[in-house]
Design an enzyme around this catalytic site. Structure first.
Site, PDB file in Angstrom:
ATOM      1  N   PRO A  96     109.196  57.347  -1.969  1.00 56.92           N
ATOM      2  CA  PRO A  96     108.288  56.706  -1.018  1.00 56.92           C
ATOM      3  C   PRO A  96     108.705  55.266  -0.735  1.00 56.92           C
ATOM      4  CG  PRO A  96     107.061  57.850  -2.738  1.00 56.92           C
ATOM      5  CD  PRO A  96     108.494  57.837  -3.168  1.00 56.92           C
ATOM      6  N   GLY A 100     107.234  50.548  -4.825  1.00 59.59           N
ATOM      7  CA  GLY A 100     107.610  50.079  -6.152  1.00 59.59           C
ATOM      8  C   GLY A 100     108.565  50.976  -6.892  1.00 59.59           C
ATOM      9  N   LEU A 101     109.083  52.018  -6.236  1.00 54.61           N
ATOM     10  CA  LEU A 101     109.996  52.943  -6.904  1.00 54.61           C
ATOM     11  C   LEU A 101     111.463  52.697  -6.527  1.00 54.61           C
ATOM     12  CD1 LEU A 101     108.051  56.338  -6.824  1.00 54.61           C
ATOM     13  CD2 LEU A 101     108.318  54.750  -8.726  1.00 54.61           C
ATOM     14  N   GLY A 102     111.726  51.580  -5.869  1.00 54.94           N
ATOM     15  CA  GLY A 102     113.111  51.212  -5.613  1.00 54.94           C
ATOM     16  C   GLY A 102     113.774  51.963  -4.480  1.00 54.94           C
ATOM     17  N   ALA A 105     116.835  50.057  -2.770  1.00 58.14           N
ATOM     18  CA  ALA A 105     118.012  49.958  -3.635  1.00 58.14           C
ATOM     19  C   ALA A 105     118.663  51.314  -3.838  1.00 58.14           C
ATOM     20  CB  ALA A 105     117.622  49.352  -4.985  1.00 58.14           C
ATOM     21  N   ALA A 106     117.854  52.359  -3.949  1.00 58.49           N
ATOM     22  CA  ALA A 106     118.410  53.702  -4.156  1.00 58.49           C
ATOM     23  C   ALA A 106     119.178  54.177  -2.931  1.00 58.49           C
ATOM     24  CB  ALA A 106     117.293  54.685  -4.503  1.00 58.49           C
ATOM     25  N   ASP A 147     115.757  46.251  -9.581  1.00 55.29           N
ATOM     26  CA  ASP A 147     115.903  47.547  -8.900  1.00 55.29           C
ATOM     27  C   ASP A 147     117.367  47.969  -8.828  1.00 55.29           C
ATOM     28  OD1 ASP A 147     113.212  47.110  -8.482  1.00 55.29           O
ATOM     29  OD2 ASP A 147     113.254  47.769  -6.398  1.00 55.29           O
TER      30      ASP A 147
END
Length: 315
Positions: A96, A100-102, A105-106, A147
Site C-alpha cells: 500500500p 509506512g510499509l516502504g 523504497a521497495a 526504508d
C-alpha cells in the site's frame, strides 16, 4: 524478450521512528507478504526506455526528471554505465502507498535490481541501498535511511543514521499483526512537522528522542537475547513517546486500543504516523482474535507476520 526481474519486500519499523532522523537508533524488519516487482523487456531499436507503472496506469520516460521512477532509473543506468537502452520496465507492487510499509523504497529497489540483471551486473545490497536512498530524498525530504536499508538488505537491521547498518540476530521469532488505517501517511509531511516542532523546542524534543533511544536499546536486547515477551510493554512505551512527539492520530489510536483489547500485549504506530500502519505484538493463539478486532475497528488490511522467519499471512 524478458531481460531481467527485480523484486523487493516491504518493511516495518519495529521501534525508533522519527527519533532515528535525529541520530538515534531504530529497529526495522522486512515484510515478505507484500512486495514490489520490476520486469525489464526489450523494445524495438531506437524506441528508448519507458517505465510502465502498471498499478497507476501510467507510463514514464526518462525526461520526466521530477518523477521518482525516472530518477531511480537514471541513477541505476549511470551506475551500470549505460546510456538509454531500448527497454520497457514494467512495475507492480502489492505494498500500500503512503502507509509506512516502504512502498517507494521497495519499488525503487525492484527497479534497480531488474535493470542490473538486464545489464548482466550484480549490484550488492550496499549499492542498491545507496541508489534507493537518493530517490528517498525526493520522496521524503530528509529521510532517515531506514526504508532503503532494510529493503536493500532484506533482513532485520539495527540502524543509526550515517553509520553502516547492523543486521541483528533474532534469538526467538515473534509474531506481529500490522493494521492499515487506510489513511495515507505522507512521511515527508510528518517528518517536516516534527522538524518544525523540534526547532521551536529543541530541549524537549531531544529529551523525547533520547527516551525513544532507550526503548530501542531495551528492545534490541530483548530480541537478541530471546525475550520477545518483553516487546509488548516496550511498544506501549514507544507509542506514548510518539504521541508526545505529535505523530499519532485518532485512526491509529483506535486500532491500537482494539488490538490491546483483543489480547495484544503491546501496540504502536509504525512509520511516519498520522495514518498508515500500526503494529501489535501477538502470539499464534491471539493473532486471529487481534486481526478480527482490527478489521472491526476499521483496518482496511491486516497482515500477520513472524519476524525472524520467512512467511506469514494476509488476514
Amino acid at each position: 524478450m524478458q531481460l531481467g526481474i527485480g523484486t523487493a519486500p516491504g518493511k516495518v519499523i519495529l521501534f525508533g521512528e522519527h527519533a532515528v532522523v535525529y541520530g538515534r537508533p531504530a529497529l526495522a524488519a522486512p515484510v515478505v507478504q507484500v512486495h514490489a516487482r520490476a520486469v525489464v523487456e526489450d523494445r524495438p531499436a531506437g524506441s528508448g526506455l519507458v517505465i510502465d507503472a502498471l498499478d497507476l496506469r501510467r507510463s514514464i520516460v526518462l525526461a520526466q526528471t521530477g518523477h521518482p521512477l525516472a530518477l531511480v532509473t537514471r541513477l541505476a543506468l549511470d551506475r551500470l554505465g549505460l546510456a538509454e537502452p531500448d527497454w520497457r520496465v514494467s512495475v507492480r507492487s502489492t505494498i500500500p502507498i503512503a502507509s509506512g510499509l516502504g512502498s517507494g523504497a521497495a519499488v525503487s529497489a525492484a527497479v534497480v535490481r531488474g535493470l542490473s540483471q538486464a545489464a548482466g551486473v550484480d549490484l550488492g545490497p550496499a549499492e542498491v541501498d545507496a541508489i534507493v536512498y537518493e530517490v528517498e530524498r525526493l520522496h521524503h525530504g530528509t529521510p532517515s535511511g531506514v526504508d532503503n536499508t532494510v529493503i536493500a538488505y532484506g533482513q532485520p537491521v539495527y540502524f543509526v543514521r550515517g553509520t553502516p547498518p547492523q543486521p541483528f540476530a533474532i534469538a526467538r521469532p515473534f509474531t506481529i499483526a500490522i493494521g492499515d488505517t487506510g489513511k495515507a501517511s505522507p512521511t515527508k509531511i510528518a517528518v517536516g512537522d516534527v522538524r518544525s516542532a523540534w526547532e521551536r523546542d529543541r530541549e524537549r524534543y531531544e529529551a523525547l528522542f533520547d527516551r525513544v533511544a532507550g526503548v530501542v536499546g531495551s528492545a534490541r536486547a530483548a530480541i537478541t537475547q530471546g525475550r520477545p515477551e518483553e516487546l509488548g510493554p516496550l511498544m506501549d512505551e514507544n507509542q506514548a513517546l510518539l504521541r508526545e512527539i505529535g505523530v499519532s492520530s485518532p485512526e491509529l489510536e483506535r486500532l491500537i486500543a482494539a488490538a490491546r483489547d483483543a489480547g495484544a500485549t503491546g501496540a504502536k504506530l509504525s512509520g511516519g504516523g498520522r495514518g498508515g500502519n500500526m503494529i501489535a505484538l501477538v502470539t499464534p493463539e491471539t493473532a486471529v482474535a487481534v486481526a478480527g478486532s482490527l478489521r472491526a475497528a476499521g483496518a482496511v488490511r491486516v497482515i500477520v507476520t513472524e519476524v525472524g522467519r520467512a512467511g506469514g499471512d494476509d488476514a
